[in-house]
Design an enzyme around this catalytic site. Structure first.
Site, PDB file in Angstrom:
ATOM      1  N   ARG A   1      43.766  14.176  -5.046  1.00  0.00           N
ATOM      2  CA  ARG A   1      44.540  14.579  -3.960  1.00  0.00           C
ATOM      3  C   ARG A   1      44.167  14.556  -2.698  1.00  0.00           C
ATOM      4  O   ARG A   1      44.119  15.555  -2.418  1.00  0.00           O
ATOM      5  CB  ARG A   1      45.357  15.255  -4.474  1.00  0.00           C
TER       6      ARG A   1
ATOM      7  N   ASP B   1      32.877   3.959  -0.577  1.00  0.00           N
ATOM      8  CA  ASP B   1      32.980   1.947   0.080  1.00  0.00           C
ATOM      9  C   ASP B   1      34.259   2.080   1.004  1.00  0.00           C
ATOM     10  O   ASP B   1      34.160   0.845   1.398  1.00  0.00           O
ATOM     11  CB  ASP B   1      33.119   1.152  -1.524  1.00  0.00           C
TER      12      ASP B   1
ATOM     13  N   ASP C   1      32.901   9.245  -4.382  1.00  0.00           N
ATOM     14  CA  ASP C   1      34.869   8.093  -4.474  1.00  0.00           C
ATOM     15  C   ASP C   1      34.839   7.672  -5.724  1.00  0.00           C
ATOM     16  O   ASP C   1      33.511   7.578  -6.335  1.00  0.00           O
ATOM     17  CB  ASP C   1      34.546   7.563  -3.110  1.00  0.00           C
TER      18      ASP C   1
ATOM     19  N   PHE D   1      52.599   0.633   4.240  1.00  0.00           N
ATOM     20  CA  PHE D   1      52.360   2.115   3.577  1.00  0.00           C
ATOM     21  C   PHE D   1      51.191   3.013   4.997  1.00  0.00           C
ATOM     22  O   PHE D   1      50.963   2.542   5.958  1.00  0.00           O
ATOM     23  CB  PHE D   1      51.417   1.239   2.340  1.00  0.00           C
TER      24      PHE D   1
ATOM     25  N   ASP E   1      43.245  10.109  -6.054  1.00  0.00           N
ATOM     26  CA  ASP E   1      44.575   9.388  -6.243  1.00  0.00           C
ATOM     27  C   ASP E   1      44.637  11.043  -7.349  1.00  0.00           C
ATOM     28  O   ASP E   1      44.375  12.017  -6.863  1.00  0.00           O
ATOM     29  CB  ASP E   1      43.262   8.698  -7.455  1.00  0.00           C
TER      30      ASP E   1
ATOM     31  N   GLU F   1      48.702  -4.710  -4.348  1.00  0.00           N
ATOM     32  CA  GLU F   1      50.203  -5.836  -4.233  1.00  0.00           C
ATOM     33  C   GLU F   1      49.848  -6.990  -4.673  1.00  0.00           C
ATOM     34  O   GLU F   1      51.077  -7.872  -5.313  1.00  0.00           O
ATOM     35  CB  GLU F   1      50.114  -6.400  -2.676  1.00  0.00           C
TER      36      GLU F   1
END
Length: 1133
Positions: A745, A772, A358, A494, A630, A452
């Site tokens: 993606r 993770d 990842d 989200f 991502d 955030e």
């Protein structure tokens, strides 16, 4: 009616319907319901495998499913039923030992699971019953109980919030006990609930429990047994076992056939001194043949090493502690080290060919820092904490003018969006506009995501501070030090499908606003396109630089729009079925027609030594694939930073963007690109195999491959089945010839699909997945080896992994050092076990040719029983735990050494054939060497001759000493444990033989070895034969070691390593040698002179063949010549 009663009794009514009714404090409904209350599961957590009552039968059933155990059970039963030449004890005792040790190990592990279950089930909780508070254990909670939970206590079950000690009726909950997430989730009390809970009467209609941790949950539904992972070593053991089973059957068939051929000669079947009884004469020929065949099977059955399985189990179990104890794996930040969840795969760590990793939290730290933002196409980069919005520079805005900024109103709107569009909570609030006591940059924020917190802190840098949420009012301190207050109406959470989140707030002026932030791919289609062009180039540039980007948009909601959204959200949230789908539809309806304000750039720094770790893995011949959700630009930048892609690497991109470039149908374009890339990377270029590193292939063009999730779906799910299979083959061939592969993606299921596709490809390469987060669990479970990172995205990956490490950098040592050594140790263990059992049984087989195929055993029953259990078990166990043929530092500094053991190199058929032939050679030498001794009729001083038990004892003595000293020759890393078990095992054999044959045992009907061992050692001829046979058996091995030079680019380091190893143990070994016989001195000296000076061997051989008056001095003399630095110490001895 009967079915209904049965269903209720079995608790099936809660599975039969999609909802359940729960009564709190009272019973209501029909009479039938009162008589037949719904039966719910209890609150006990059960992760254990056995109980006291079913442990024995269940464990025995599982153990006898193993082919070797079942085989020895059959042999034992045959010995009990049929008149066989050996006692049932010879196979029953080793089988009992193996079953007992394995049962103890599995019972202990299950006891630990019971212990962990009891910690949860016996947890004390407070429950309201009959108007009073009582304490009871967690497992005794019933559905419908009212439970009181204090601050910082653990929730014992799924609960509905009825009351809170906070004035605003909220509570903040962390799910750390479920998934390790430390973020605080806000929960609200049930509206209009009765305040007096002691007299509460209520009926709850809700959905059934489901495995989703973030919905109405049942924790037990999330306990799922992991699929059994089998290592390549275990598969090799099974293959070798079949070969030896064939050898066993062949031996039994040959002896059975030759027995009846021999007995067909006149006088051989029934000699005058051994006439048959009438019963024996009347036995049918077929029964006699079958009985003889089974008897030979029993006689030769020890060729199958049943004790090897328990030794392998102990080696894996004990060996796993070396990973846990490794101080290099300890991380002071989290105060934790490595964790081993599955010890059965230790050796698989040394066979990895593909690593799937990842990105976020694994290659990167998941520690976000606000870098810059873009407002209306203008770049704002923070420079000084005292400035507001003056730290900017426009480099690629639409006007391309320096010192250009967006309007003040748009700037403040953007910063308000950052302060409002989140679920962040403040640790220590200021009130009524007062500034909090700690400095702004040091304020504590609690959030569901580090992104955030970074955005909220970024807004603070530019003068807008989020003060917190009080009574559903969000407070903001603007740069004029005025407090702005907004009522929080709704949070549109989200989710990975929408890839965005929104809030609906109402200002003091009565304006209803929607603020939304999310990925560019999810925001751009929902805003005006002329706004997109002003922002797109900033987003793409930031992504190329490796930053995580989010776009920010807003929308004014009219009264009618808000009323419709309010009704839709209320209806969707109360739905018992398809709730998520209905909420998604409302979210998508509200989040349309927005206005794009700007975008943010947050940096996620690389993990410590991430680049060095990836480079070492590639140097070891391991292919690295990055699987991430991502965007491509961000992930590609990370790959460059980790050195997976180099500047000279040509990237082959297969994404939606490249499919749309040609102006044709996507599938046609996909076909053309696959053919083009296949020709370039496969047909026109030499393949980059797993064993070829980038350094070796630098003269050739390196290729990197990039694919996204949408294109992967097209590859795997083409409209035509034949095309899908062809596309998949082309895709795999291209990837296999690339130095690194990036899949962006990706959905979690797609990650697992890629791992499975590679795992099942030609050659079945060994795969490892590391991640993770919860989204990595699927690929961790799919790979041969799953590694969890103890990161910031929770502990689901750790709990579902086979091994867990604190940081990515620890993967290097885990594979290149621990994995390498584990594989070498267990591979040697397996080969050694088959070898020593072949040495053991081959003389027994040869003996049948000289005893009329009478099934006469060569060895005493005690030797048959103790050989694998006591005499030869501990040295190989110690070797398999402690051996370091190459030191850890050399293994870490020279990743190329990992390639030498790749593809199960030590357990292929070539090494197996070598060990088998070695066992045959030793077995033939043992038997015929002793037979040559027995050609002399008188071997004792008194003229008496040795019997058949003396013959077998001499063979067995040579056998035990040879196989043990063979292991000593193979040992490169000597510790006191190795010395203790090797010399201790030999001493124990001698002691046991004297003890067993020196006493008359009253429980034995036949004492075959009474004083046999002592009489044997009284013969000089026996001593000579024993010493000569041991020397001749090991001499080829010694010469091979002496004359063979290390090969390869790191030969010098390996040779120096072995030199230091032998020097370390020289003094102790010579001490032992000097106290032993002439032979022991010669042998131990020869063993330690390897690779140093061949002259030493010649001196040793000369001293043995022509014994001088002081052989010890002549033997030490060449040693002093070879090791002058040790002269002083040796002379001192």
């Amino acid at each position: 009616i009967l079915c209904s009663y049965i269903n209720v009794f079995l608790g099936g009514d809660e599975r039969r319907v999609d909802s359940r009714t729960i009564y709190v404090g009272h019973r209501s409904g029909s009479t039938n319901e009162a008589i037949n209350p719904p039966k719910f599961c209890d609150n006990r957590i059960v992760s254990s495998k056995y109980t006291v009552w079913n442990f024995l039968p269940k464990n025995l059933f599982e153990q006898f499913r193993r082919i070797a155990n079942f085989y020895f059970l059959i042999i034992f039963l045959v010995q009990v039923i049929v008149d066989t030449p050996t006692s049932p004890v010879t196979s029953g005792l080793p089988l009992f030992f193996v079953i007992t040790v394995t049962a103890i190990k599995q019972g202990y592990e299950d006891w630990l699971r019971h212990k962990a279950d009891n910690e949860v089930n016996k947890y004390p909780v407070t429950v309201l019953e009959d108007g009073s508070r009582i304490r009871k254990e967690s497992e005794k909670i019933k559905v419908g109980d009212v439970v009181e939970v204090d601050e910082d206590e653990t929730f014992p079950c799924d609960l509905i919030l009825l009351q809170s000690s906070r004035d605003d009726g909220t509570c903040y909950v962390t799910t750390a006990s479920l998934d390790g997430e430390s973020n605080h989730k806000t929960h609200y009390t049930v509206p209009d609930a009765e305040r007096d809970l002691e007299s509460l009467n209520a009926t709850i209609e809700c959905e059934q429990p489901q495995p989703d941790l973030y919905k109405y949950t049942k924790m037990a539904l999330n306990y799922q047994g992991k699929s059994q992972k089998r290592s390549a070593v275990e598969k090799s053991i099974n293959a070798f076992l079949l070969v030896y089973l064939c050898i066993l059957v062949s031996k039994a068939l040959v002896c059975t056939t030759l027995k009846y051929v021999w007995q067909s000669k006149p006088g051989q079947d029934e000699p005058w001194y051994n006439e048959k009884t009438d019963t024996e004469k009347n036995i049918p020929l077929g029964v006699k043949v079958l009985t003889d065949f089974l008897s030979f099977m029993v006689l030769f059955n020890f060729i199958i090493p049943v004790s090897m399985y328990v030794t392998v189990e102990m080696q894996k179990f004990l060996g796993s502690f070396f990973i846990t104890w490794d101080k290099d794996f300890f991380d002071p930040e989290i105060q934790e080290g490595a964790l081993v969840n599955t010890s059965d795969l230790n050796e698989e760590l040394g066979q990895v060919e593909y690593v799937f990793t990842d990105k976020t939290g694994t290659l990167t730290q998941n520690n976000m820092e606000f870098i810059e933002c873009c407002i209306d196409g203008f770049q704002y980069k923070y420079q000084d904490a005292s400035s507001e919005l003056d730290g900017f520079c426009v480099t690629d805005g639409p006007l391309n003018k320096l010192q250009q900024k967006a309007g003040r109103e748009r700037e403040e709107l953007f910063l308000r969006a950052l302060c409002l569009c989140h679920t962040v909570q403040v640790d220590g609030l200021g009130v009524d506009g007062e500034m909090p006591s700690p400095p702004q940059e040091q304020r504590g924020f609690i959030a569901s995501s580090p992104d955030e917190v970074a955005l909220v802190k970024g807004a603070m840098r530019y003068g807008f501070t989020f003060l917190g949420l009080e009574s559903k009012n969000m407070k903001i301190l603007n740069r004029n030090n005025d407090v702005e207050m907004y009522e929080l109406l709704h949070v549109l959470s989200f989710d990975p499908v929408r890839r965005r989140m929104s809030v609906i707030v109402r200002s003091r002026a009565g304006d209803t606003l929607l603020f939304c932030k999310g990925a560019d791919s999810s925001i751009f289609p929902r805003v005006r396109q002329e706004e997109v062009e002003r922002i797109r180039m900033h987003v793409e540039r930031n992504a190329t630089e490796g930053y995580r980007t989010l776009c920010v948009a807003y929308k004014h909601l009219s009264e009618e729009e808000y009323r419709q959204a309010e009704e839709g959200l209320k209806e969707a949230r109360l739905a018992l079925q398809d709730r998520e789908e209905k909420l998604m539809a409302v979210y998508n309806q509200v989040e349309t027609g927005m206005s794009l304000i700007g975008a943010t750039a947050v940096e996620d720094r690389l993990q410590e030594e991430a680049a060095e770790t990836m480079e070492a893995l590639q140097g070891a011949g391991i292919k690295v694939w990055v699987l991430t959700g991502d965007k491509m630009e961000t992930a590609k930048s990370t790959c460059y930073a980790c050195r997976l892609f180099q500047r000279h690497t040509e990237l082959l991109e297969l994404t939606v963007r490249t499919l749309e470039d040609g102006g044709r149908r996507r599938e046609e374009r996909l076909h053309d690109l696959l053919i083009e890339y296949h020709k370039k990377a496969v047909q026109d270029a030499p393949s980059v195999k797993a064993g070829v590193t980038r350094l070796v292939s630098r003269s050739n063009q390196d290729y990197g491959f990039i694919i996204d999730g949408a294109t992967l779906s097209m590859v795997l799910n083409s409209s035509s089945e034949s095309n899908s299979s062809r596309y998949k083959n082309l895709f795999l061939q291209i990837c296999f010839n690339c130095t690194a592969v990036l899949c962006c993606r990706m959905a979690p299921l797609q990650k697992a699909q890629i791992v499975k596709m590679v795992k099942n490809s030609k050659g079945s390469p060994i795969t490892l997945s590391i991640g993770d987060g919860a989204n990595d669990v699927s690929m961790i479970l799919e790979a041969h080896v799953g590694i969890g990172i103890k990161g910031k995205e929770g502990r689901q990956a750790v709990r579902n992994s086979d091994y867990a490490i604190p940081k990515l950098k620890h993967l290097k040592k885990l594979l290149l050092a621990h994995g390498h050594l584990y594989y070498v140790r267990i591979a040697h263990l397996v080969q050694y076990f088959f070898y020593k059992n072949l040495c053991f049984i081959l003389p027994q087989f040869l003996y049948q040719f000289f005893c009329g195929y009478s099934q006469q055993p060569l060895y005493d029953a005690a030797y048959l029983t103790m050989y694998n259990i006591c005499f030869t078990s501990m040295p190989i166990l110690a070797y398999s735990l402690l051996e370091q043929h190459i030191c850890l530092e050399v293994l870490l500094d020279n990743a190329i050494l990992y390639r030498e053991i790749a593809k199960n190199a030590m357990l292929r058929w070539g090494p197996f054939l070598y060990w088998t032939l070695l066992g045959v050679f030793h077995g033939l030498l043992f038997f015929f060497g002793v037979r040559y001794l027995f050609s002399n009729p008188a071997l004792q001083d008194n003229g008496q001759v040795f019997g058949n038990w003396s013959y077998g004892t001499i063979v067995f003595t040579v056998l035990v000493f040879t196989v043990t000293l063979k292991l000593a020759l193979d040992t490169r890393h000597w510790t006191w444990v190795n010395h203790f078990v090797i010399w201790g095992s030999l001493a124990f054999y001698v002691f046991f033989s004297f003890f067993w044959g020196g006493i008359i045992w009253p429980f034995l009907r036949q004492q075959r070895l009474y004083f046999v061992f002592a009489n044997m050692l009284s013969s000089v001829s026996a001593w000579l034969v024993i010493i000569l046979l041991i020397l001749l058996s090991l001499l080829p091995e010694i010469l091979l070691v002496v004359f063979r030079k290390p090969r390869g680019p790191r030969a010098r380091q390996v040779e120096l390593r072995e030199t230091h190893t032998h020097l370390d143990s020289l003094s102790l070994s010579l001490t032992l040698c000097l106290s032993c016989s002439h032979f022991s001195l010669l042998f131990m000296f020869s063993m330690y002179s390897k690779c140093h000076d061949r002259l030493s061997i010649y001196f040793g051989l000369f001293c043995f063949l022509v014994p001088p008056k002081d052989s010890s001095f002549l033997l030490i003399l060449p040693t002093i010549h070879v090791f002058p630095s040790e002269m002083k110490y040796i002379c001192g001895m």
